[in-house]
Write a protein that holds these residues in place. Structure first.
Motif, PDB file in Angstrom:
ATOM      1  N   SER A   5      45.720  97.868 -16.324  1.00 19.29           N
ATOM      2  CA  SER A   5      44.547  96.801 -16.722  1.00 19.29           C
ATOM      3  C   SER A   5      45.253  95.568 -16.668  1.00 19.29           C
ATOM      4  CB  SER A   5      43.895  97.341 -17.872  1.00 19.29           C
ATOM      5  OG  SER A   5      44.729  97.232 -18.949  1.00 19.29           O
ATOM      6  N   GLU A   8      46.093  94.312 -13.111  1.00 17.30           N
ATOM      7  CA  GLU A   8      44.699  94.079 -12.620  1.00 17.30           C
ATOM      8  C   GLU A   8      44.309  92.600 -13.069  1.00 17.30           C
ATOM      9  OE1 GLU A   8      42.456  95.084 -10.395  1.00 17.30           O
ATOM     10  OE2 GLU A   8      44.248  96.525  -9.576  1.00 17.30           O
ATOM     11  N   ASP A  12      43.908  89.508 -10.653  1.00 18.84           N
ATOM     12  CA  ASP A  12      42.647  88.642 -10.432  1.00 18.84           C
ATOM     13  C   ASP A  12      42.858  87.397 -10.639  1.00 18.84           C
ATOM     14  OD1 ASP A  12      41.257  91.243 -10.107  1.00 18.84           O
ATOM     15  OD2 ASP A  12      40.404  91.388 -12.100  1.00 18.84           O
TER      16      ASP A  12
END
Length: 86
Positions: A5, A8, A12
């Motif tokens: 996460s 990620e 992003d």
């Protein structure tokens, strides 16, 4: 928070920055293109003035020469602005 996460989230963030930069680069290209077209018009006008200076030997040719020098400076400045966009 786990590693996947975290990665990620970093991806992003980078994706958002990438998208914003893509738009800015595109706009800079358009601005540079516009500047180029404008400089090209002036360059062609300069060519005409130089042709006039080389074929005329009158007092009026001094005005043409002064105008050609001004155009030369404007073209040089336009090229510098284009370089800053690239």
């Amino acid at each position: 928070m786990n590693i996947k996460s975290e990665l990620e989230k970093v991806k992003d963030t980078l994706q958002q920055q990438r998208d914003e930069l893509r738009v800015q680069v595109h706009l800079a290209k358009l601005e540079a293109k516009h500047e180029w077209d404008h400089a090209e018009q002036k360059f062609h006008a300069l060519e005409g003035k130089l042709l006039s200076v080389s074929t005329e030997v009158s007092e009026a040719s001094k005005d043409v020469l002064a105008s050609a020098k001004l155009l030369t400076e404007e073209i040089h400045n336009a090229y510098e602005r284009i370089r800053r966009h690239l």
